[in-house]
Design a protein around this motif. Structure first.
Motif, PDB file in Angstrom:
ATOM      1  N   ILE A   1       0.849  -1.224   0.037  1.00 55.95           N
ATOM      2  CA  ILE A   1       0.061   0.061  -0.143  1.00 55.95           C
ATOM      3  C   ILE A   1       0.979   1.271   0.164  1.00 55.95           C
ATOM      4  N   GLY A   2       1.890   1.053   0.825  1.00 54.55           N
ATOM      5  CA  GLY A   2       2.842   2.404   0.806  1.00 54.55           C
ATOM      6  C   GLY A   2       3.515   2.489  -0.473  1.00 54.55           C
ATOM      7  N   HIS A   3       3.827   1.469  -1.263  1.00 53.03           N
ATOM      8  CA  HIS A   3       4.288   1.624  -2.482  1.00 53.03           C
ATOM      9  C   HIS A   3       3.473   2.345  -3.619  1.00 53.03           C
ATOM     10  N   ALA A   4       2.333   1.614  -3.463  1.00 46.23           N
ATOM     11  CA  ALA A   4       1.116   2.043  -4.356  1.00 46.23           C
ATOM     12  C   ALA A   4       0.727   3.533  -4.131  1.00 46.23           C
ATOM     13  N   PHE A   5       0.579   3.924  -3.059  1.00 49.79           N
ATOM     14  CA  PHE A   5       0.048   5.485  -2.854  1.00 49.79           C
ATOM     15  C   PHE A   5       1.392   6.363  -3.111  1.00 49.79           C
ATOM     16  N   GLY A   6       2.713   5.787  -2.922  1.00 47.68           N
ATOM     17  CA  GLY A   6       3.774   6.625  -2.859  1.00 47.68           C
ATOM     18  C   GLY A   6       4.231   6.503  -4.167  1.00 47.68           C
ATOM     19  N   GLU A   7       5.665   5.679  -4.582  1.00 44.29           N
ATOM     20  CA  GLU A   7       6.148   5.805  -5.773  1.00 44.29           C
ATOM     21  C   GLU A   7       5.231   5.480  -7.145  1.00 44.29           C
ATOM     22  N   MET A   8       4.246   4.799  -6.828  1.00 36.87           N
ATOM     23  CA  MET A   8       3.326   4.451  -8.013  1.00 36.87           C
ATOM     24  C   MET A   8       2.133   5.725  -8.079  1.00 36.87           C
ATOM     25  N   GLY A   9       2.262   6.435  -7.269  1.00 35.93           N
ATOM     26  CA  GLY A   9       1.081   7.592  -7.478  1.00 35.93           C
ATOM     27  C   GLY A   9      -0.263   7.163  -7.728  1.00 35.93           C
ATOM     28  N   LEU A  10      -0.795   5.790  -7.136  1.00 37.27           N
ATOM     29  CA  LEU A  10      -2.076   5.440  -7.165  1.00 37.27           C
ATOM     30  C   LEU A  10      -3.291   6.460  -6.313  1.00 37.27           C
ATOM     31  N   GLU A  11      -4.437   6.426  -6.362  1.00 32.28           N
ATOM     32  CA  GLU A  11      -5.230   7.307  -5.781  1.00 32.28           C
ATOM     33  C   GLU A  11      -6.162   6.127  -5.043  1.00 32.28           C
ATOM     34  N   LEU A  12      -6.264   5.169  -5.591  1.00 31.24           N
ATOM     35  CA  LEU A  12      -7.382   4.295  -4.839  1.00 31.24           C
ATOM     36  C   LEU A  12      -6.906   2.884  -5.145  1.00 31.24           C
ATOM     37  N   LEU A  13      -7.070   2.071  -4.004  1.00 30.86           N
ATOM     38  CA  LEU A  13      -7.089   0.749  -3.989  1.00 30.86           C
ATOM     39  C   LEU A  13      -8.498  -0.035  -3.634  1.00 30.86           C
ATOM     40  N   THR A  14      -8.756  -1.255  -4.444  1.00 32.21           N
ATOM     41  CA  THR A  14      -9.949  -1.698  -4.076  1.00 32.21           C
ATOM     42  C   THR A  14      -9.958  -3.431  -3.879  1.00 32.21           C
ATOM     43  N   ALA A  15     -10.564  -3.938  -3.050  1.00 33.49           N
ATOM     44  CA  ALA A  15     -10.372  -5.340  -2.764  1.00 33.49           C
ATOM     45  C   ALA A  15     -11.765  -6.022  -2.829  1.00 33.49           C
ATOM     46  N   SER A  16     -11.828  -7.402  -3.071  1.00 40.31           N
ATOM     47  CA  SER A  16     -13.217  -7.909  -2.745  1.00 40.31           C
ATOM     48  C   SER A  16     -13.031  -9.155  -2.270  1.00 40.31           C
ATOM     49  N   THR A  17     -13.799  -9.752  -1.295  1.00 42.55           N
ATOM     50  CA  THR A  17     -13.696 -11.091  -0.770  1.00 42.55           C
ATOM     51  C   THR A  17     -14.971 -11.674  -0.466  1.00 42.55           C
ATOM     52  N   HIS A  18     -15.046 -12.951  -0.309  1.00 42.55           N
ATOM     53  CA  HIS A  18     -16.134 -13.708   0.023  1.00 42.55           C
ATOM     54  C   HIS A  18     -16.513 -12.967   1.385  1.00 42.55           C
ATOM     55  N   ALA A  19     -17.894 -12.682   1.610  1.00 45.01           N
ATOM     56  CA  ALA A  19     -18.263 -12.131   2.797  1.00 45.01           C
ATOM     57  C   ALA A  19     -17.971 -12.809   4.045  1.00 45.01           C
ATOM     58  N   GLN A  20     -17.801 -14.221   4.004  1.00 44.22           N
ATOM     59  CA  GLN A  20     -17.539 -14.903   5.054  1.00 44.22           C
ATOM     60  C   GLN A  20     -16.351 -15.046   5.471  1.00 44.22           C
ATOM     61  N   ASN A  21     -15.440 -14.670   4.566  1.00 38.40           N
ATOM     62  CA  ASN A  21     -13.864 -14.806   4.771  1.00 38.40           C
ATOM     63  C   ASN A  21     -13.375 -13.800   6.036  1.00 38.40           C
ATOM     64  N   ALA A  22     -13.597 -14.266   7.072  1.00 36.36           N
ATOM     65  CA  ALA A  22     -13.243 -13.325   8.366  1.00 36.36           C
ATOM     66  C   ALA A  22     -11.836 -12.811   8.469  1.00 36.36           C
ATOM     67  N   PRO A  23     -10.817 -13.865   8.249  1.00 34.95           N
ATOM     68  CA  PRO A  23      -9.334 -13.270   8.100  1.00 34.95           C
ATOM     69  C   PRO A  23      -9.071 -12.322   6.993  1.00 34.95           C
ATOM     70  N   ALA A  24      -9.591 -12.646   5.920  1.00 32.55           N
ATOM     71  CA  ALA A  24      -9.224 -11.517   4.902  1.00 32.55           C
ATOM     72  C   ALA A  24      -9.904 -10.028   5.222  1.00 32.55           C
ATOM     73  N   ARG A  25     -11.139 -10.042   5.482  1.00 31.14           N
ATOM     74  CA  ARG A  25     -11.738  -8.811   5.975  1.00 31.14           C
ATOM     75  C   ARG A  25     -11.066  -8.356   7.134  1.00 31.14           C
ATOM     76  N   ARG A  26     -10.420  -9.019   8.004  1.00 27.79           N
ATOM     77  CA  ARG A  26      -9.900  -8.456   9.242  1.00 27.79           C
ATOM     78  C   ARG A  26      -8.658  -8.031   8.653  1.00 27.79           C
ATOM     79  N   VAL A  27      -8.044  -8.290   7.968  1.00 25.96           N
ATOM     80  CA  VAL A  27      -6.722  -7.867   7.298  1.00 25.96           C
ATOM     81  C   VAL A  27      -7.127  -6.610   6.612  1.00 25.96           C
ATOM     82  N   LEU A  28      -8.092  -6.736   5.749  1.00 24.91           N
ATOM     83  CA  LEU A  28      -8.403  -5.338   4.841  1.00 24.91           C
ATOM     84  C   LEU A  28      -8.595  -4.248   5.847  1.00 24.91           C
ATOM     85  N   GLU A  29      -9.473  -4.579   7.018  1.00 19.89           N
ATOM     86  CA  GLU A  29      -9.942  -3.503   8.133  1.00 19.89           C
ATOM     87  C   GLU A  29      -8.754  -3.009   8.838  1.00 19.89           C
ATOM     88  N   ARG A  30      -7.777  -3.846   8.896  1.00 21.01           N
ATOM     89  CA  ARG A  30      -6.852  -3.420   9.955  1.00 21.01           C
ATOM     90  C   ARG A  30      -5.609  -2.471   9.239  1.00 21.01           C
TER      91      ARG A  30
END
Ligand SMILES: CC(C)(COP(=O)(O)OP(=O)(O)OC[C@H]1O[C@@H](n2cnc3c(N)ncnc32)[C@H](O)[C@@H]1OP(=O)(O)O)[C@@H](O)C(=O)NCCC(=O)NCCS
Length: 176
Positions: free
Chosen positions: A109-138
């Protein structure tokens, strides 16, 4: 281009990473929330890696190493307009729960918003994938919506959780 974190090194994917990818995509437990079938042959993983590498700058794929072992990957797939990328991550099951996904993704994320100059990152996951959702929220991703019966692959419906992280939000979180 390599990224480093306290415990990890992230680098572009190599053809020799196919076996590490197969260790994840061939694991039914790791694939539980994925829309694609569990891989049963290494040759399929080898072909996928070849395609990912050939996609070049359309899809940057980072493999995460620790003491020489490929244990997972984080990817950025570009979407038009070019300042937006979709991100995803997967790690080998014997390494789950040690904070590697969050640590690696935080560098991406640091690289994407830094050197790469991106403005927006998106992600999608199965609604019941609690570990993936937790990682994203963290990592600061905000939940944009839950869509029941979404079909990421024709004929495969799943309840999907959509997340987004904007550059300003990420910078504000870092400064907080
Ligand atoms: C999702 C995945 C990458 C997480 O990797 P990881 O290295 O274990 O992640 P981390 O250790 O950084 O964090 C996992 C978080 O999920 C939490 N968690 C783990 N199992 C959980 C569960 N069943 N319910 C709720 N939270 C759970 C952990 O406590 C941790 O949260 P915390 O940091 O607040 O304690 C890994 O499980 C994976 O590869 N899964 C298969 C592929 C996949 O689903 N990828 C996501 C597609 S977007």
């Amino acid at each position: 281009m390599h990224l480093t974190t306290e415990r990890l090194i992230l680098r572009p994917m190599l053809q020799s990473d196919a076996a590490a990818l197969f260790a994840i995509l061939g694991d039914a437990e790791a694939m539980r929330f994925w829309q694609r079938p569990v891989l049963t042959r290494l040759a399929v993983a080898e072909e996928m890696v070849r395609e990912q590498i050939a996609a070049g700058k359309l899809c940057r794929y980072w493999t995460v190493w620790r003491q020489g072992d490929a244990i997972g990957s984080c990817d950025l797939s570009f979407i038009e307009p070019a300042n937006h990328a979709q991100t995803g991550f997967l790690f080998r099951r014997d390494q789950w729960g040690r904070g590697y996904a969050a640590e690696a993704m935080s560098a991406v994320i640091g690289h994407a918003f830094g050197e790469m100059g991106l403005e927006l990152l998106t992600a999608s996951t199965h609604a019941q994938n609690a570990p993936a959702r937790r990682v994203l929220e963290r990592l600061g991703f905000g939940l944009e919506g839950l869509v029941a019966g979404h079909q990421p692959v024709p004929g495969v419906a799943m309840d999907c959780a959509f997340y987004a992280l904007r550059r300003q939000t990420s910078a504000a979180q870092k400064g907080a």
